[in-house]
Design an enzyme around this catalytic site. Structure first.
Site, short mmCIF file in Angstrom:
data_model
loop_
_atom_site.label_atom_id
_atom_site.label_comp_id
_atom_site.label_asym_id
_atom_site.label_seq_id
_atom_site.Cartn_x
_atom_site.Cartn_y
_atom_site.Cartn_z
N GLY A 104 -47.20 75.03 -14.14
CA GLY A 104 -46.07 75.67 -14.81
C GLY A 104 -44.80 74.86 -14.66
N LYS A 131 -45.20 71.69 -6.57
CA LYS A 131 -46.34 72.01 -7.44
C LYS A 131 -47.04 70.74 -7.94
CE LYS A 131 -44.17 74.32 -10.59
NZ LYS A 131 -42.80 74.29 -10.04
N LYS A 157 -49.52 70.05 -18.14
CA LYS A 157 -48.18 70.52 -17.78
C LYS A 157 -47.73 71.42 -18.93
CE LYS A 157 -44.12 70.69 -15.70
NZ LYS A 157 -43.85 71.19 -14.34
N1 LIG Z 1 -45.30 66.68 -0.15
C1 LIG Z 1 -44.35 65.99 -0.77
N2 LIG Z 1 -44.23 64.66 -0.57
C2 LIG Z 1 -43.28 63.95 -1.17
N3 LIG Z 1 -42.38 64.44 -2.01
C3 LIG Z 1 -42.46 65.73 -2.25
C4 LIG Z 1 -43.43 66.58 -1.66
N4 LIG Z 1 -43.26 67.82 -2.11
C5 LIG Z 1 -42.22 67.73 -2.96
N5 LIG Z 1 -41.73 66.49 -3.03
C6 LIG Z 1 -40.59 66.01 -3.82
O1 LIG Z 1 -39.81 67.13 -4.08
C7 LIG Z 1 -39.52 67.19 -5.45
C8 LIG Z 1 -40.17 68.39 -6.06
O2 LIG Z 1 -41.56 68.27 -5.99
P1 LIG Z 1 -42.42 68.58 -7.26
O3 LIG Z 1 -42.00 67.67 -8.38
O4 LIG Z 1 -43.85 68.55 -6.87
O5 LIG Z 1 -41.88 70.06 -7.54
P2 LIG Z 1 -42.39 71.08 -8.59
O6 LIG Z 1 -42.61 72.33 -7.87
O7 LIG Z 1 -43.54 70.47 -9.29
O8 LIG Z 1 -41.15 71.26 -9.57
P3 LIG Z 1 -41.12 71.53 -11.14
O9 LIG Z 1 -40.79 72.95 -11.31
O10 LIG Z 1 -40.03 70.62 -11.61
O11 LIG Z 1 -42.43 71.15 -11.73
C9 LIG Z 1 -39.98 65.90 -6.08
O12 LIG Z 1 -38.89 65.05 -6.15
C10 LIG Z 1 -41.03 65.41 -5.15
O13 LIG Z 1 -41.05 63.99 -5.12
C1 LIG Z 2 -36.10 71.12 -14.45
C2 LIG Z 2 -37.02 71.64 -13.36
N1 LIG Z 2 -37.51 70.52 -12.58
C3 LIG Z 2 -38.18 72.45 -13.92
N2 LIG Z 2 -38.97 71.61 -14.82
C4 LIG Z 2 -37.73 73.71 -14.61
C5 LIG Z 2 -37.26 74.74 -13.63
C6 LIG Z 2 -36.73 76.00 -14.28
C7 LIG Z 2 -36.25 77.00 -13.29
C8 LIG Z 2 -35.53 78.15 -13.90
C9 LIG Z 2 -35.12 79.20 -12.90
O1 LIG Z 2 -35.97 79.79 -12.23
O2 LIG Z 2 -33.92 79.44 -12.74
MG LIG Z 3 -43.74 69.75 -11.10
#
Ligand SMILES: Nc1ncnc2c1ncn2[C@@H]1O[C@H](COP(=O)(O)OP(=O)(O)OP(=O)(O)O)[C@@H](O)[C@H]1O
Ligand SMILES: C[C@H](N)[C@H](N)CCCCCC(=O)O
Ligand SMILES: [Mg+2]
EC number: 6.3.3.3
Length: 238
Positions: free
Chosen positions: A110, A15, A37
């Site tokens: 989110g 995301k 965020k």
């Molecule tokens: N296209 C991408 N290129 C490089 N790294 C990625 C990519 N997609 C995801 N990642 C890596 O995977 C992990 C999760 O990605 P990201 O932080 O965007 O997830 P998220 O869906 O935003 O999670 P959260 O629920 O924590 O916000 C991170 O460590 C990120 O560096």
């Molecule tokens: C810590 C993590 N990277 C996110 N910020 C929060 C994810 C909550 C997920 C909860 C769940 O679906 O079980």
């Molecule tokens: Mg994220």
């Protein structure tokens, strides 16, 4: 209001990287962008959160983070364990609306998936999206297992009367397997919403200049139409 909510099928699906790509593309099109965020968990006070990561990758965006809880948990759980007030969906919506008054595009990321709880009353990102009447972009994994999770998320959005703007694949592998290749056709088919982009795996590790120069190529022009002058419209909030 020029607000787009960015959810995903779960946590770690990309995301933040997708939010950064959308922000970079909008900045390249001359739009002003804010990134909110909704609730940051799993990050210490001295570490950059997701909004700062978007700014690092995308460039000059306004960042906002109403609450941070260090434990890597759902916001409601992290708030409870920290003995702190949770983030309420109406607070997220109000902050997004404030930012919308001064920016062409506000991206609200989110925490985890759509129904992850913000507070003990069961408030979620979906409630904030409903208050804003904002379209919701769904970030999904590329491979096996994504059809079910993505369809569930889009069905939940529809069930709540929310607009699912489309799906973006958060991390498209350099060597996509059979399931990932088939999903390019099957994701739009099972969800009924368009596939609006795919961010290559490893994009988050690119240097920011390369990330910004590439971001538009990862997103469908139809998504960019969302912030073209006059084209970004959300429904009136109830
Ligand atoms: N296209 C991408 N290129 C490089 N790294 C990625 C990519 N997609 C995801 N990642 C890596 O995977 C992990 C999760 O990605 P990201 O932080 O965007 O997830 P998220 O869906 O935003 O999670 P959260 O629920 O924590 O916000 C991170 O460590 C990120 O560096
Ligand atoms: C810590 C993590 N990277 C996110 N910020 C929060 C994810 C909550 C997920 C909860 C769940 O679906 O079980
Ligand atoms: Mg994220």
């Amino acid at each position: 209001m020029p607000v787009m909510v960015i959810t995903g099928t779960g946590t770690e699906v990309g995301k933040t990287v997708v939010t950064a790509a959308v922000a970079a593309a909008a900045l390249a099109a001359g739009r002003s962008v804010a990134v909110l965020k909704a609730a940051q968990t799993g990050v210490r006070p001295d570490e950059p959160g997701d909004a700062e990561e978007v700014a690092r990758l995308a460039g000059a965006v306004t960042t906002a983070e109403p609450a941070r809880y260090p434990e890597p948990l759902a916001p409601a759980t992290a708030a409870r364990r920290a003995g702190r007030a949770p983030v309420r969906p109406h607070e997220v919506a109000e902050r997004a609306a404030e930012l919308a008054a001064g920016h062409d595009l506000v991206l609200v990321e989110g925490a985890g998936g759509l129904l992850v709880r913000f507070d003990a009353a069961g408030g979620t990102l979906a409630d904030a999206a409903a208050l804003l009447a904002a379209p919701v972009l769904v970030v999904a994994p590329a491979g096996l297992g994504t059809l079910n999770a993505t369809e569930l998320t889009v069905r939940e959005l529809r069930g709540r009367g929310l607009e699912a703007a489309g799906v973006v694949i958060g991390s498209w592998p350099g060597e996509p397997d059979l399931a990932a290749r088939c999903n390019l056709l099957d994701l739009p088919d099972v969800t009924g919403v368009p596939l609006l982009g795919a961010v290559p795996a490893g994009a988050g590790a690119l240097d920011p200049a390369t990330f910004r120069a590439s971001a538009r190529d990862w997103l469908a022009p139809r998504l960019e139409g969302r912030w073209d002058a006059g084209a970004f419209r959300t429904r009136e909030a109830p």
